[in-house]
Design a protein around this motif. Structure first.
Motif, PDB file in Angstrom:
ATOM      1  N   GLY A 133       0.731  -1.270  -0.010  1.00 10.65           N
ATOM      2  CA  GLY A 133      -0.358  -0.017  -0.053  1.00 10.65           C
ATOM      3  C   GLY A 133       0.757   0.968   0.145  1.00 10.65           C
ATOM      4  N   TYR A 134       2.191   1.181   0.581  1.00  9.86           N
ATOM      5  CA  TYR A 134       2.800   2.574   0.759  1.00  9.86           C
ATOM      6  C   TYR A 134       3.805   3.104  -0.803  1.00  9.86           C
ATOM      7  CZ  TYR A 134       7.008   5.293   2.741  1.00  9.86           C
ATOM      8  OH  TYR A 134       7.528   6.062   3.255  1.00  9.86           O
ATOM      9  N   VAL A 135       3.509   1.807  -1.564  1.00  6.16           N
ATOM     10  CA  VAL A 135       4.206   1.550  -3.011  1.00  6.16           C
ATOM     11  C   VAL A 135       3.080   2.726  -4.078  1.00  6.16           C
ATOM     12  CG1 VAL A 135       5.034   0.170  -5.254  1.00  6.16           C
ATOM     13  CG2 VAL A 135       5.746  -0.602  -2.783  1.00  6.16           C
ATOM     14  N   VAL A 136       2.138   1.843  -3.164  1.00  6.11           N
ATOM     15  CA  VAL A 136       0.843   2.785  -3.989  1.00  6.11           C
ATOM     16  C   VAL A 136       0.530   4.281  -4.000  1.00  6.11           C
ATOM     17  CG1 VAL A 136      -1.980   2.857  -4.322  1.00  6.11           C
ATOM     18  CG2 VAL A 136      -0.734   0.868  -4.591  1.00  6.11           C
ATOM     19  N   THR A 137       0.679   4.704  -2.123  1.00  3.33           N
ATOM     20  CA  THR A 137       0.451   5.871  -2.095  1.00  3.33           C
ATOM     21  C   THR A 137       2.560   6.414  -3.435  1.00  3.33           C
ATOM     22  OG1 THR A 137      -0.021   5.398  -0.449  1.00  3.33           O
ATOM     23  CG2 THR A 137       1.479   7.431  -0.596  1.00  3.33           C
ATOM     24  N   PHE A 138       3.144   6.123  -3.101  1.00  3.36           N
ATOM     25  CA  PHE A 138       4.638   6.845  -3.743  1.00  3.36           C
ATOM     26  C   PHE A 138       3.972   6.492  -4.901  1.00  3.36           C
ATOM     27  CE2 PHE A 138       9.229   5.831  -5.945  1.00  3.36           C
ATOM     28  CZ  PHE A 138       8.762   7.109  -4.620  1.00  3.36           C
ATOM     29  N   ASN A 139       3.903   5.125  -5.673  1.00  2.00           N
ATOM     30  CA  ASN A 139       3.816   5.781  -7.290  1.00  2.00           C
ATOM     31  C   ASN A 139       2.317   6.928  -8.344  1.00  2.00           C
ATOM     32  OD1 ASN A 139       4.492   3.866  -9.250  1.00  2.00           O
ATOM     33  ND2 ASN A 139       2.247   3.817  -9.974  1.00  2.00           N
ATOM     34  N   THR A 140       1.795   6.452  -6.982  1.00  2.00           N
ATOM     35  CA  THR A 140       0.307   8.021  -7.377  1.00  2.00           C
ATOM     36  C   THR A 140       1.250   9.124  -7.250  1.00  2.00           C
ATOM     37  OG1 THR A 140      -1.363   6.407  -6.852  1.00  2.00           O
ATOM     38  CG2 THR A 140      -1.791   8.995  -6.623  1.00  2.00           C
ATOM     39  N   PRO A 196       8.922  -7.007 -15.265  1.00  4.54           N
ATOM     40  CA  PRO A 196       9.025  -9.056 -14.793  1.00  4.54           C
ATOM     41  C   PRO A 196       9.220  -9.261 -13.394  1.00  4.54           C
ATOM     42  CG  PRO A 196      10.039  -8.974 -16.913  1.00  4.54           C
ATOM     43  CD  PRO A 196       9.602  -8.015 -15.814  1.00  4.54           C
ATOM     44  N   LEU A 197      10.329  -8.469 -12.238  1.00  4.59           N
ATOM     45  CA  LEU A 197      10.558  -8.043 -11.698  1.00  4.59           C
ATOM     46  C   LEU A 197       9.793  -7.320 -10.467  1.00  4.59           C
ATOM     47  CD1 LEU A 197      14.407  -7.554 -13.001  1.00  4.59           C
ATOM     48  CD2 LEU A 197      13.266  -9.452 -11.579  1.00  4.59           C
ATOM     49  N   TYR A 198       8.534  -7.559 -10.930  1.00  5.81           N
ATOM     50  CA  TYR A 198       7.602  -6.123  -9.506  1.00  5.81           C
ATOM     51  C   TYR A 198       7.603  -6.502  -8.459  1.00  5.81           C
ATOM     52  CZ  TYR A 198       4.786  -3.638  -7.796  1.00  5.81           C
ATOM     53  OH  TYR A 198       4.019  -2.202  -6.848  1.00  5.81           O
ATOM     54  N   GLN A 199       8.072  -6.984  -8.358  1.00  2.91           N
ATOM     55  CA  GLN A 199       7.713  -7.828  -6.986  1.00  2.91           C
ATOM     56  C   GLN A 199       8.629  -8.048  -5.817  1.00  2.91           C
ATOM     57  OE1 GLN A 199       5.142  -9.594  -5.296  1.00  2.91           O
ATOM     58  NE2 GLN A 199       3.841  -9.329  -7.816  1.00  2.91           N
ATOM     59  N   ASN A 200      10.021  -7.954  -6.608  1.00  5.15           N
ATOM     60  CA  ASN A 200      11.589  -7.294  -6.036  1.00  5.15           C
ATOM     61  C   ASN A 200      11.621  -5.595  -6.308  1.00  5.15           C
ATOM     62  OD1 ASN A 200      12.287 -10.049  -6.004  1.00  5.15           O
ATOM     63  ND2 ASN A 200      13.223  -9.841  -7.981  1.00  5.15           N
ATOM     64  N   SER A 242       8.935  -3.952  -5.304  1.00  2.52           N
ATOM     65  CA  SER A 242       8.154  -3.310  -4.473  1.00  2.52           C
ATOM     66  C   SER A 242       8.377  -2.857  -3.165  1.00  2.52           C
ATOM     67  CB  SER A 242       6.973  -4.337  -4.903  1.00  2.52           C
ATOM     68  OG  SER A 242       5.487  -3.826  -3.805  1.00  2.52           O
ATOM     69  N   THR A 243       9.442  -4.205  -3.399  1.00  2.72           N
ATOM     70  CA  THR A 243       9.871  -4.469  -1.926  1.00  2.72           C
ATOM     71  C   THR A 243      11.284  -3.793  -1.641  1.00  2.72           C
ATOM     72  OG1 THR A 243       9.661  -7.102  -1.598  1.00  2.72           O
ATOM     73  CG2 THR A 243      10.797  -6.274   0.081  1.00  2.72           C
ATOM     74  N   ILE A 244      11.663  -3.958  -2.735  1.00  2.35           N
ATOM     75  CA  ILE A 244      12.706  -2.662  -2.453  1.00  2.35           C
ATOM     76  C   ILE A 244      12.788  -1.468  -2.288  1.00  2.35           C
ATOM     77  CG2 ILE A 244      14.666  -0.939  -3.590  1.00  2.35           C
ATOM     78  CD1 ILE A 244      15.441  -3.684  -5.120  1.00  2.35           C
ATOM     79  N   VAL A 245      11.206  -0.833  -2.833  1.00  4.09           N
ATOM     80  CA  VAL A 245      10.536   0.857  -2.877  1.00  4.09           C
ATOM     81  C   VAL A 245       9.871   1.165  -1.517  1.00  4.09           C
ATOM     82  CG1 VAL A 245       9.122   2.164  -3.459  1.00  4.09           C
ATOM     83  CG2 VAL A 245      10.373   1.144  -5.448  1.00  4.09           C
ATOM     84  N   ILE A 288      16.873  -0.657  -7.320  1.00  3.02           N
ATOM     85  CA  ILE A 288      16.488  -1.754  -8.559  1.00  3.02           C
ATOM     86  C   ILE A 288      17.008  -1.543  -9.632  1.00  3.02           C
ATOM     87  CG2 ILE A 288      14.773  -0.254 -11.050  1.00  3.02           C
ATOM     88  CD1 ILE A 288      13.988   1.579  -8.170  1.00  3.02           C
ATOM     89  N   GLN A 289      18.791  -1.086  -9.646  1.00  8.08           N
ATOM     90  CA  GLN A 289      19.504  -1.630 -10.841  1.00  8.08           C
ATOM     91  C   GLN A 289      20.230  -2.970 -10.067  1.00  8.08           C
ATOM     92  OE1 GLN A 289      21.176   0.219 -14.161  1.00  8.08           O
ATOM     93  NE2 GLN A 289      20.632  -2.181 -14.069  1.00  8.08           N
TER      94      GLN A 289
END
Length: 427
Positions: free
Chosen positions: A193-200, A384-388, A390-393, A416-417
């Protein structure tokens, strides 16, 4: 999946066990009738009625059987990945989170839709929801339901809702100075949910995290601005003291308990508050006082680009009946069934025509705001690496008070790199 759903969509264990049409494990073909095994979605409130209707409409050409998955998104993904990696042909249609498309498509686990299937799946379907089902310009999923966050506010405290974050900060500070409820509630715990906040916020500034072919990070000045806004909220004295632990239920509770003047949350807030108000007088008071508006923008005149939630139907590459599986999936998300599902399970439709239905408008008085946001909404990073990632963010941005916009941006770029390069990949 990864988007918080309306509380009424959650069934208790007993209800799940008796839900018609569900099976604890994949069924085989019954008496010559091809069985279409559905994984995910089947335990949602009222979905058994949709399965029954589609089976009746099929007239013996196929029989949809619903199969249970774990209740949490990580558990769902883990089970699907394990079975798909083993080329299990016992799965036909899957309800997959909007963030899984690139991963599953790149792995060769879900079928690319052909030209005619793409045409059918795209009819009357909001384009941003199709974007969540697309990888490398090919459609791999059939949008099932969607979701966007709105701004919820107390009408008695805020006659005119803020259009920008700056306005919201000003209004909240004024309320605080007057001794009124003032908090701004957002999801900022260390989770999706925090990733959603940041992404928006990032998308509204015009930024992204990865390039289109998912080969390098795109961290830039927009990332710095986005982090600075979150840091400003954390340091403002206008957020909850438990901001770093706030998930959707905590944000909802801050409004329900009369602490918040503003919260950013999903469309279920109104129906959930009304339901709580049936037995709690304070919740009824809050429900009657709830207003809704478009997600605040980062700058005046710049429309918000809200992050999409939801799920897609995808067809397993190893299905023995892929054409029938597609037909079954399309039946389960006809406009009629999307309307039924939106009302029964609280999961908004992807068909624009449903938003014109009086029954939908009555159940979702915020439909105009939802539709306006959905037309310009954005997916989370398509990779394809979204799960990783997302956890990093969520890790690097936690806690919000610890953000340093410049250095955290550099850490994001490096993290991310590394994920894109296959270094330190997380499970």
């Amino acid at each position: 999946m990864r988007t918080t759903r309306a509380p009424r969509a959650r069934l208790g264990a007993a209800a799940v066990l008796v839900a018609a049409g569900l099976a604890a494990c994949a069924g085989g073909d019954d008496g010559g009738t091809p069985v279409i095994n559905l994984y995910g979605a089947a335990s949602a409130a009222g979905f058994d009625q949709i399965i029954d209707a589609c089976n009746e409409e099929a007239e013996g050409r196929y029989k949809i059987v619903g199969n249970l998955l774990p209740s949490d998104a990580d558990g769902q993904r883990e089970q699907l990945v394990r079975r798909l990696a083993a080329h299990d042909d016992g799965m036909d249609v899957m309800s997959t989170d909007v963030t899984w498309t690139a991963e599953f498509a790149e792995a060769g686990w879900i079928k690319e839709l052909d030209e005619e299937q793409t045409r059918l799946a795209s009819e009357d379907t909001l384009q941003p929801t199709l974007d969540t089902a697309t990888w490398k310009d090919k459609l791999y999923g059939i949008p099932k339901h969607t979701n966007v966050q709105l701004l919820w506010y107390r009408k008695s405290l805020v006659p005119n809702p803020p259009k920008t974050w700056d306005e919201m900060f000003e209004m909240a500070q004024k309320l605080k100075d007057e001794g009124q409820p003032y908090e701004i509630g957002v999801t900022a715990a260390r989770y999706e949910g925090y990733v959603v906040t940041f992404n928006t916020i990032l998308s509204t500034y015009g930024g992204t995290l990865v390039n289109e072919d998912s080969t390098e990070p795109t961290v830039d000045e927009n990332t710095v601005k986005s982090l600075a806004l979150i840091k400003r909220l954390a340091d403002s004295g206008l957020a909850s003291a438990s901001l770093s632990n706030a998930q959707e239920p905590e944000v909802f509770a801050s409004m329900q308990q009369g602490k918040a003047a503003f919260i950013i949350n999903w469309p279920y807030v109104l129906s959930a508050m009304r339901a709580a108000g049936e037995t709690d007088e304070n919740s009824k008071k809050i429900a009657d006082d709830l207003g809704f508006a478009t997600y605040p923008s980062v700058e005046e005149g710049k429309p918000p680009r809200v992050t999409l939630g939801g799920a897609n139907f995808t067809i397993s590459e190893f299905s023995k009946h892929p054409d029938l599986a597609f037909e079954a999936a399309m039946c389960m998300r006809t406009p009629e069934h999307q309307l039924m599902h939106a009302i029964n399970a609280g999961e908004p439709p992807v068909a624009e025509s449903v938003y014109e239905e009086p029954e939908f408008q009555e159940a979702y008085p915020q439909y105009q705001v939802m539709l306006a946001e959905l037309q310009t909404a954005v997916p989370r990073p398509v990779t394809p690496l979204y799960q990783n990632i997302s956890t990093i963010v969520s890790s690097l941005l936690s806690p919000p008070k610890g953000i340093d916009p410049e250095s955290t941006s550099e850490d994001l770029r490096d993290g991310i790199q590394d994920a894109l390069d296959g270094k330190g990949i997380l499970p």
